[in-house]
Design a protein around this motif. Structure first.
Motif, PDB file in Angstrom:
ATOM      1  N   PRO A   1      36.484  19.865 -14.926  1.00 54.17           N
ATOM      2  CA  PRO A   1      36.615  20.812 -13.812  1.00 54.17           C
ATOM      3  C   PRO A   1      35.937  22.135 -14.124  1.00 54.17           C
ATOM      4  O   PRO A   1      35.961  22.592 -15.282  1.00 54.17           O
ATOM      5  N   PRO A   2      35.321  22.779 -13.129  1.00 55.96           N
ATOM      6  CA  PRO A   2      34.758  24.118 -13.362  1.00 55.96           C
ATOM      7  C   PRO A   2      35.881  25.123 -13.568  1.00 55.96           C
ATOM      8  O   PRO A   2      37.032  24.894 -13.168  1.00 55.96           O
ATOM      9  N   LEU A   3      35.558  26.243 -14.197  1.00 57.25           N
ATOM     10  CA  LEU A   3      36.574  27.234 -14.528  1.00 57.25           C
ATOM     11  C   LEU A   3      37.252  27.807 -13.288  1.00 57.25           C
ATOM     12  O   LEU A   3      38.432  28.147 -13.328  1.00 57.25           O
ATOM     13  N   ARG A   4      36.524  27.915 -12.182  1.00 56.50           N
ATOM     14  CA  ARG A   4      37.118  28.480 -10.962  1.00 56.50           C
ATOM     15  C   ARG A   4      38.270  27.623 -10.434  1.00 56.50           C
ATOM     16  O   ARG A   4      39.101  28.096  -9.662  1.00 56.50           O
ATOM     17  N   GLU A   5      38.322  26.355 -10.858  1.00 58.84           N
ATOM     18  CA  GLU A   5      39.428  25.484 -10.467  1.00 58.84           C
ATOM     19  C   GLU A   5      40.558  25.527 -11.489  1.00 58.84           C
ATOM     20  O   GLU A   5      41.580  24.861 -11.292  1.00 58.84           O
ATOM     21  N   ARG A   6      40.373  26.282 -12.560  1.00 59.70           N
ATOM     22  CA  ARG A   6      41.383  26.373 -13.624  1.00 59.70           C
ATOM     23  C   ARG A   6      41.888  27.819 -13.738  1.00 59.70           C
ATOM     24  O   ARG A   6      41.934  28.384 -14.815  1.00 59.70           O
ATOM     25  N   LYS A   7      42.267  28.407 -12.620  1.00 57.01           N
ATOM     26  CA  LYS A   7      42.640  29.823 -12.596  1.00 57.01           C
ATOM     27  C   LYS A   7      43.734  30.152 -13.606  1.00 57.01           C
ATOM     28  O   LYS A   7      43.726  31.213 -14.224  1.00 57.01           O
ATOM     29  N   GLU A   8      44.684  29.222 -13.785  1.00 56.73           N
ATOM     30  CA  GLU A   8      45.792  29.506 -14.693  1.00 56.73           C
ATOM     31  C   GLU A   8      45.356  29.521 -16.154  1.00 56.73           C
ATOM     32  O   GLU A   8      46.091  30.002 -17.016  1.00 56.73           O
ATOM     33  N   ASP A   9      44.168  28.993 -16.449  1.00 59.34           N
ATOM     34  CA  ASP A   9      43.674  28.973 -17.833  1.00 59.34           C
ATOM     35  C   ASP A   9      42.828  30.192 -18.178  1.00 59.34           C
ATOM     36  O   ASP A   9      42.525  30.413 -19.354  1.00 59.34           O
ATOM     37  N   ILE A  10      42.420  30.959 -17.172  1.00 60.57           N
ATOM     38  CA  ILE A  10      41.423  32.004 -17.405  1.00 60.57           C
ATOM     39  C   ILE A  10      41.930  33.077 -18.372  1.00 60.57           C
ATOM     40  O   ILE A  10      41.235  33.437 -19.332  1.00 60.57           O
ATOM     41  N   LEU A  11      43.134  33.581 -18.149  1.00 58.17           N
ATOM     42  CA  LEU A  11      43.640  34.636 -19.044  1.00 58.17           C
ATOM     43  C   LEU A  11      43.907  34.103 -20.446  1.00 58.17           C
ATOM     44  O   LEU A  11      43.683  34.804 -21.441  1.00 58.17           O
ATOM     45  N   GLN A  12      44.388  32.873 -20.547  1.00 61.84           N
ATOM     46  CA  GLN A  12      44.618  32.277 -21.865  1.00 61.84           C
ATOM     47  C   GLN A  12      43.302  32.172 -22.630  1.00 61.84           C
ATOM     48  O   GLN A  12      43.230  32.491 -23.824  1.00 61.84           O
ATOM     49  N   LEU A  13      42.254  31.763 -21.935  1.00 62.32           N
ATOM     50  CA  LEU A  13      40.930  31.689 -22.556  1.00 62.32           C
ATOM     51  C   LEU A  13      40.420  33.082 -22.918  1.00 62.32           C
ATOM     52  O   LEU A  13      39.851  33.291 -23.991  1.00 62.32           O
ATOM     53  N   ALA A  14      40.633  34.030 -21.996  1.00 59.87           N
ATOM     54  CA  ALA A  14      40.154  35.398 -22.232  1.00 59.87           C
ATOM     55  C   ALA A  14      40.786  35.985 -23.492  1.00 59.87           C
ATOM     56  O   ALA A  14      40.092  36.578 -24.334  1.00 59.87           O
ATOM     57  N   TYR A  15      42.102  35.825 -23.648  1.00 58.74           N
ATOM     58  CA  TYR A  15      42.770  36.356 -24.841  1.00 58.74           C
ATOM     59  C   TYR A  15      42.355  35.587 -26.096  1.00 58.74           C
ATOM     60  O   TYR A  15      42.282  36.153 -27.189  1.00 58.74           O
ATOM     61  N   HIS A  16      42.090  34.301 -25.951  1.00 54.99           N
ATOM     62  CA  HIS A  16      41.590  33.531 -27.096  1.00 54.99           C
ATOM     63  C   HIS A  16      40.262  34.099 -27.586  1.00 54.99           C
ATOM     64  O   HIS A  16      40.085  34.343 -28.785  1.00 54.99           O
ATOM     65  N   PHE A  17      39.332  34.331 -26.667  1.00 59.56           N
ATOM     66  CA  PHE A  17      38.028  34.885 -27.048  1.00 59.56           C
ATOM     67  C   PHE A  17      38.173  36.318 -27.564  1.00 59.56           C
ATOM     68  O   PHE A  17      37.494  36.711 -28.515  1.00 59.56           O
TER      69      PHE A  17
ATOM     70  N   ALA B   1      42.048  44.931 -15.051  1.00 60.27           N
ATOM     71  CA  ALA B   1      40.993  44.082 -15.614  1.00 60.27           C
ATOM     72  C   ALA B   1      41.401  42.607 -15.556  1.00 60.27           C
ATOM     73  O   ALA B   1      40.567  41.733 -15.287  1.00 60.27           O
ATOM     74  N   GLN B   2      42.677  42.323 -15.796  1.00 63.25           N
ATOM     75  CA  GLN B   2      43.157  40.939 -15.705  1.00 63.25           C
ATOM     76  C   GLN B   2      42.951  40.378 -14.304  1.00 63.25           C
ATOM     77  O   GLN B   2      42.522  39.229 -14.130  1.00 63.25           O
ATOM     78  N   THR B   3      43.252  41.194 -13.297  1.00 61.14           N
ATOM     79  CA  THR B   3      43.074  40.751 -11.910  1.00 61.14           C
ATOM     80  C   THR B   3      41.611  40.429 -11.624  1.00 61.14           C
ATOM     81  O   THR B   3      41.292  39.401 -11.007  1.00 61.14           O
ATOM     82  N   ALA B   4      40.716  41.300 -12.081  1.00 65.50           N
ATOM     83  CA  ALA B   4      39.285  41.077 -11.867  1.00 65.50           C
ATOM     84  C   ALA B   4      38.816  39.820 -12.592  1.00 65.50           C
ATOM     85  O   ALA B   4      38.040  39.023 -12.044  1.00 65.50           O
ATOM     86  N   ILE B   5      39.287  39.639 -13.819  1.00 64.39           N
ATOM     87  CA  ILE B   5      38.882  38.472 -14.613  1.00 64.39           C
ATOM     88  C   ILE B   5      39.361  37.180 -13.955  1.00 64.39           C
ATOM     89  O   ILE B   5      38.638  36.178 -13.927  1.00 64.39           O
ATOM     90  N   GLN B   6      40.559  37.189 -13.406  1.00 62.37           N
ATOM     91  CA  GLN B   6      41.089  35.985 -12.774  1.00 62.37           C
ATOM     92  C   GLN B   6      40.480  35.710 -11.408  1.00 62.37           C
ATOM     93  O   GLN B   6      40.461  34.564 -10.954  1.00 62.37           O
TER      94      GLN B   6
ATOM     95  N   GLU C   1      29.406  42.660 -11.785  1.00 61.31           N
ATOM     96  CA  GLU C   1      29.703  41.544 -10.884  1.00 61.31           C
ATOM     97  C   GLU C   1      31.195  41.237 -10.823  1.00 61.31           C
ATOM     98  O   GLU C   1      31.688  40.737  -9.801  1.00 61.31           O
ATOM     99  N   LEU C   2      31.948  41.534 -11.900  1.00 58.86           N
ATOM    100  CA  LEU C   2      33.398  41.339 -11.852  1.00 58.86           C
ATOM    101  C   LEU C   2      34.081  42.496 -11.141  1.00 58.86           C
ATOM    102  O   LEU C   2      35.056  42.286 -10.403  1.00 58.86           O
ATOM    103  N   ARG C   3      33.583  43.716 -11.368  1.00 56.14           N
ATOM    104  CA  ARG C   3      34.217  44.886 -10.748  1.00 56.14           C
ATOM    105  C   ARG C   3      34.049  44.876  -9.237  1.00 56.14           C
ATOM    106  O   ARG C   3      34.914  45.364  -8.505  1.00 56.14           O
ATOM    107  N   THR C   4      32.929  44.329  -8.754  1.00 58.53           N
ATOM    108  CA  THR C   4      32.627  44.385  -7.314  1.00 58.53           C
ATOM    109  C   THR C   4      32.867  43.065  -6.611  1.00 58.53           C
ATOM    110  O   THR C   4      32.699  42.975  -5.398  1.00 58.53           O
ATOM    111  N   TYR C   5      33.267  42.030  -7.374  1.00 57.03           N
ATOM    112  CA  TYR C   5      33.415  40.705  -6.770  1.00 57.03           C
ATOM    113  C   TYR C   5      34.593  40.685  -5.809  1.00 57.03           C
ATOM    114  O   TYR C   5      35.694  41.123  -6.109  1.00 57.03           O
ATOM    115  N   LYS C   6      34.332  40.154  -4.642  1.00 55.06           N
ATOM    116  CA  LYS C   6      35.390  39.964  -3.647  1.00 55.06           C
ATOM    117  C   LYS C   6      35.186  38.610  -2.996  1.00 55.06           C
ATOM    118  O   LYS C   6      34.069  38.232  -2.667  1.00 55.06           O
ATOM    119  N   ALA C   7      36.256  37.891  -2.817  1.00 53.68           N
ATOM    120  CA  ALA C   7      36.149  36.596  -2.137  1.00 53.68           C
ATOM    121  C   ALA C   7      35.687  36.816  -0.698  1.00 53.68           C
ATOM    122  O   ALA C   7      36.053  37.795  -0.054  1.00 53.68           O
TER     123      ALA C   7
END
Length: 506
Positions: free
Chosen positions: A358-374, A393-398, A433-439
């Motif tokens: 699955p692409p990362l955008r379909e794994r929203k619940e994994d994003i912060l866990q991955l971010a803290y891992h890196f 920043a967490q909101t933008a990253i997710q 691109e993360l700071r200005t990204y909006k769905a």
């Protein structure tokens, strides 16, 4: 005596823990610190709460990954043993010096793998332990590390007691594992999304077989990590896996990389050269971007799959190899077969077991866990100190859709860790691109036919949005579907299906 450098590390990690709002993250930061400073392979915090034999457990490894609770029976037994000894001898563990005297007794009783156990106290009563261990039998923990961690456990005890007081109802909910226990070695794979876990379950089932495996997924989703997991859990794991990116070589060079060549086979061939398949004999070969292979090489790969044999360039000699093939593609190979650019017989040989990542955008619940891992890996490896991520920043990253998937997230976190001026990554440290990204959503001003039912009106608005969005992506990508799909953060197969549905021509 505690060293000055370690003292400052304790102060630094203490400040970070005090700033962190999430209680589980507080203990993760503390446990990662203990593992890092002791150079242990695994660390565990276990403490009792409420009813007898009701334990809360947090376990991590030296790669900053959670470990499943089912793997810690030995540590629980040690904790029970210590509790029983304390009941029998009330003053037994009033000082840590006396406690450490029984370290050798614990190791003899339970196992030979070296470990350290530090008691966690509440008013001189043992309520938990910090457990650190190595797999290597003769690994010795340094005395200065033991001294540092003795001082650190006072602070750790206070944090856990504060957590218990704040979560009297059911603090063990804080420590539910974020990954399902699956038999196998998956140290490099982070996440708990059901689709990812389904892939790992299949990996455990096929790893010890010799059947070919096809891995499909967008760029950056971790196809090579899955290939390495297959190899690492197979009977071939004692030999090195060989990797080759089929898209990185022109056709004539790729053939020589595959099969090797004899001296004099072409200009510059001054000596015999082994190809990747011969090097991988008895092991696993990972062929990335197999969708980029030419028709001629597809025929030769099919021969190896069918008969396990090949001939080096410039030679009529037929050589036999025992190789397990794991192939990966960023494109939908079935579509390429339908278009005539990929052999159907090779596809069906490779497609015996297919894994779709699955692409990362379909794994929203994994994003912060991955971010803290890196983030933890970056800061610990370069001694930049422990860092956290601000809520903004967490909101933008997710929220971001990550067309480059996990690889893009890793680069974003590395960049933010470098630019961050203190111990907190802020929104301003993230790329634009993360700071200005909006769905993108349909405009509220769209005309709605209120004579329609709710379901029908909603369908029309969604279809209008999707059609407009797809056309916009195609325009920005000059009509190139692969680029448009990547820009949209969609799998190319799904993007094409949408175009077909809406009868949009590039």
């Amino acid at each position: 005596m505690i060293q000055s450098s370690d003292f400052h590390k304790i102060i630094e990690v203490g400040r970070l823990i005090m700033k962190e709002e999430d209680s589980t993250r507080k203990l993760i930061i503390a446990l990662d610190f203990a593992i890092n400073i002791s150079e242990a392979e695994k660390g565990l915090i276990i403490f009792c709460h409420g009813k007898e034999d009701q334990y809360c457990v947090l376990s991590r490894n030296n790669k900053m990954q959670n470990q499943a609770n089912s793997e810690h029976d030995e540590e629980r037994n040690i904790f029970r043993f210590l509790l029983s000894r304390e009941e029998r001898f009330p003053d037994y563990y009033n000082t840590r010096e006396k406690f450490l005297e029984y370290q050798e007794e614990l190791q003899k009783k339970h196992r030979t793998i070296p470990f350290l156990v530090f008691p966690l106290y509440k008013k001189n009563k043992l309520f938990g332990i910090l457990h650190l261990s190595h797999k290597k039998r003769f690994r010795i923990f340094r005395e200065d590390v033991i001294s540092t961690l003795q001082n650190f456990t006072d602070f750790l005890s206070l944090q856990i007691l504060t957590l218990i007081d704040a979560n009297q109802s059911a603090p063990q909910e804080e420590f539910k594992e974020k990954s399902v226990s699956i038999n196998g070695d998956f140290d490099s794979i982070i996440g708990s999304h059901p689709k990812l876990l389904d892939v790992l379950k299949v990996v455990t089932q096929v790893a010890e077989t010799n059947v070919p495996v096809l891995i499909e997924g967008e760029t950056g989703t971790g196809k090579e990590l899955i290939a390495r997991a297959i190899h690492k859990n197979s009977q071939r794991r004692h030999q090195k896996m060989v990797s080759l990116n089929c898209g990185a070589f022109p056709e004539n060079l790729l053939e020589s990389e595959f099969f090797g060549y004899k001296r004099g086979a072409f200009t510059g061939a001054v000596r015999d050269h082994k190809g990747k398949f011969e090097v991988a004999d008895g092991s696993t070969i990972f062929l990335d971007e197999v969708d980029e292979m030419s028709p001629m090489l597809q025929v030769k790969l099919l021969r190896i799959l069918q008969w396990g044999e090949f001939s080096p360039l410039g030679s009529d000699e037929v050589r036999a190899v025992d190789v397990r093939i794991v192939a990966a593609s960023k494109s939908d190979l079935k579509r390429l077969v339908d278009e005539g650019s990929f052999r159907d017989d090779l596809y069906y040989r490779l497609n015996l077991i297919k894994l779709e990542l699955p692409p990362l955008r379909e794994r929203k619940e994994d994003i912060l866990q991955l971010a803290y891992h890196f983030l933890n890996r970056k800061t610990l490896n370069e001694s930049n100190g422990y860092k956290r991520i601000s809520p903004e920043a967490q909101t933008a990253i997710q929220s971001y859709n990550y067309p480059g998937n996990v690889r893009e997230l890793e680069n974003i976190i590395k960049r933010a860790a470098i630019l961050c001026k203190d111990d907190t990554i802020k929104l301003s440290d993230l790329p634009e691109e993360l700071r200005t990204y909006k769905a993108v959503f349909p405009s509220p001003s769209q005309e709605i036919d209120f004579q329609d039912s709710f379901k029908e009106a909603k369908r029309k608005i969604v279809e209008n949005f999707e059609k407009t969005y797809l056309q916009n992506m195609l325009e920005k990508s000059a009509g190139v579907i692969a680029q448009a799909a990547k820009r949209a953060g969609m799998h190319e197969k799904n993007f094409r299906q949408k175009l077909k549905y809406y009868q949009i021509r590039p």
